[in-house]
Design a protein around this motif. Structure first.
Motif, PDB file in Angstrom:
ATOM      1  N   PRO A   1       8.061 -17.619   9.783  1.00 26.89           N
ATOM      2  CA  PRO A   1       7.919 -19.077   9.718  1.00 26.89           C
ATOM      3  C   PRO A   1       9.271 -19.736   9.982  1.00 26.89           C
ATOM      4  CG  PRO A   1       7.937 -18.132   7.522  1.00 26.89           C
ATOM      5  CD  PRO A   1       7.906 -16.975   8.472  1.00 26.89           C
TER       6      PRO A   1
ATOM      7  N   THR B   1       3.516 -20.485   7.435  1.00 23.76           N
ATOM      8  CA  THR B   1       2.776 -20.024   8.607  1.00 23.76           C
ATOM      9  C   THR B   1       3.744 -19.735   9.762  1.00 23.76           C
ATOM     10  OG1 THR B   1       2.442 -22.315   9.355  1.00 23.76           O
ATOM     11  CG2 THR B   1       0.711 -21.304   7.977  1.00 23.76           C
ATOM     12  N   ALA B   2       3.406 -18.727  10.561  1.00 19.69           N
ATOM     13  CA  ALA B   2       4.235 -18.300  11.684  1.00 19.69           C
ATOM     14  C   ALA B   2       3.429 -18.383  12.971  1.00 19.69           C
ATOM     15  CB  ALA B   2       4.742 -16.876  11.463  1.00 19.69           C
TER      16      ALA B   2
ATOM     17  N   ASP C   1      -0.675 -17.004   8.461  1.00 25.28           N
ATOM     18  CA  ASP C   1       0.068 -16.982   7.214  1.00 25.28           C
ATOM     19  C   ASP C   1       0.768 -15.627   7.073  1.00 25.28           C
ATOM     20  OD1 ASP C   1      -1.792 -15.082   6.173  1.00 25.28           O
ATOM     21  OD2 ASP C   1      -3.099 -16.699   5.503  1.00 25.28           O
TER      22      ASP C   1
END
Length: 488
Positions: free
Chosen positions: A307, A315-316, A412
């Motif tokens: 992230p 989140t990424a 996530d």
């Protein structure tokens, strides 16, 4: 008798350097003054003085401003002052050196690795007398349409094994295996050093504006989704331990290389965030036949999305095609096209986040050439596997909508971990893509040339092999011009 003389107490009373008019005295003092000071210590022997002189001249040569064949050391006994110990030898040392040309210009053409190019390179050495170097390069070719970079490098505190460099770069490269062109504009700040046991460390910071543009009409949805601009801000550490007896034609020894990269996380900013690691190990053993050797290598790489900001649980975004690994090609995994291994979207190679590749080869001397010849017969086999992280959905949009589609693929931290774990496990699912072949290897002092015939033996669905001859690499012509204000 010689060993007895080496045990004689000795010191250096005078040391002079000749042939370095463009080099600052401060730089020479960093290397040579400790030599004089250490020799004054009680118990210093002639053998120790000679060893330290040899070490100092080798250190001077690593500045790359003196010609290797130009070093000459002359020793003479200094007049003995009154009251000096009769059993101690005072030496006067004269070191003669020859400075390399301060300005070097080279131009030429390269052919090989599926590309032809023309290049020019200008190098200015010892600019301010402290072993500084300015290198300016420009090239154009069939695949790398244009590339320009300028690098200024200087030793720190007069240490040739500790250098700081600043680089500015700009390039435009066609990537036909993924139907686009990539343009880079940015810079690097790099600190490189050698340890006492000759291991290499490089710590660098880079900031690069990247443009994925020039899409072909057949570009896949995956490539279109990543099109546009991105800013990569990253810290990278490279470690290299090379214990091979000959990097071009190794008969024994090993190589270990590790590259770690952190991009976009924390204060690094940018709009891509990930950590990336790549490991390489290579070993070589001599065979009973004189001049023959057996070598094996293994590489592994992993990209882990992160992230943005300082959080590790947010989140990424999935990795971009700019950052993912590509596998395959004559200089990578022989017997496959450039980017021929791993995930494909239609005809485009879109790269992967986890890979493993291995190889084994035997080098044999050709009949009537002898073990000292730089020419070898090579038998090899290599294999590789490249896997992408799975995402819940796939973007079907294009252009600006494609960017919105990428936002919808955000994962996530738990999903990222599961996807990476699954991708690593997938490396061992079934046979990897495999190719074998035979070829000729020529070890020129400047580069290693290979002409191989490769045959793909195992090819996974969607991947692209290449049966036939591959040339790695071949330099067609080179011309050089050098000049110096103080002779050759």
């Amino acid at each position: 008798m010689l060993d007895e003389h080496r045990l004689t107490p000795a010191s250096i009373s005078k040391l002079e350097v000749h042939g370095a008019p463009n080099t600052r005295r401060a730089l020479l003092d960093h290397v040579l003054k400790p030599l004089v000071d250490d020799s004054a210590a009680p118990g210093t022997t002639l053998g120790q003085v000679l060893d330290r002189i040899g070490e100092a001249t080798r250190k001077l040569s690593r500045f790359d401003i003196f010609k290797e064949e130009g070093f000459n050391v002359f020793l003479s006994e200094a007049p003995r002052p009154e009251g000096a110990p009769a059993d101690r030898t005072d030496l006067e040392v004269a070191i003669n050196v020859k400075e390399k040309s301060r300005l070097v210009f080279t131009a030429g053409t390269d052919f090989g690795n599926a590309e032809g190019s023309a290049y020019t390179n200008a190098v200015a050495r010892n600019i301010f007398g402290g072993a500084e170097t300015l290198s300016i390069n420009a090239s154009t070719g069939t695949r790398t349409r244009s590339a320009y970079n300028a690098t200024f490098s200087t030793p720190i505190n007069g240490n040739p094994d500790l250098r700081l460099s600043v680089e500015a770069l700009r390039s435009a490269t066609q990537k036909p295996w993924a139907s686009h062109e990539e343009r880079l504009t940015g810079g690097n700040l790099r600190l490189a050093w050698l340890t006492e046991n000759r291991d290499t460390h490089i710590l660098s910071y880079s900031s690069v504006w990247r443009q994925l543009t020039g899409l072909s009409t057949t570009a896949s949805p995956t490539v279109r989704a990543d099109a546009g601009d991105s800013l990569k801000s990253a810290l990278t550490h490279t470690f290299v331990r090379d214990r091979r007896d000959n990097p071009m034609l190794p008969q024994r020894g090993y190589l270990f290389r590790a590259v770690s990269e952190l991009a976009g996380w924390g204060p690094l900013q940018g709009d891509v965030s990930f950590t990336k690691a790549e490991l390489e190990a290579q070993g070589n053993l001599p065979l009973p036949l004189n001049g023959a050797s057996l070598g094996a290598g293994f590489r592994f790489g992993l990209l882990y999305p992160l992230p943005t900001g300082y959080s590790l649980t947010g989140t990424a975004q999935p990795s971009r095609i700019n950052d993912r690994f590509q596998l395959g090609g004559p200089t990578d995994v022989r017997g496959f096209k450039l980017g021929g291994l791993g995930p494909h979207d239609g005809a485009d190679s879109v790269g992967g986040d986890v890979f493993a590749a291995g190889s084994i080869s035997a080098l044999l001397p050709l009949p009537r050439t002898g073990p000292e010849s730089p020419l070898r017969l090579q038998f090899f086999a290599n294999a590789g596997r490249l896997v992408a992280l799975s995402t819940k959905t796939k973007s079907k949009s294009k252009g600006k909508e494609g960017k919105e589609g990428r936002e919808g693929l955000a994962m996530d931290s738990a999903t990222v971990f599961k996807s990476v774990k699954s991708a690593v496990g997938e490396l061992g699912n079934g046979l990897p893509s495999l190719a074998a072949g035979v070829g000729l290897v020529y070890a020129h002092p400047a580069a290693r040339f290979e002409l191989n015939f490769s045959l793909p033996l195992v090819l996974r669905r969607g991947e692209e092999g290449r049966k036939g001859l591959q040339l790695i690499p071949s330099y067609h012509s080179v011309s050089g011009i050098s000049s110096s204000q103080h002779g050759p």
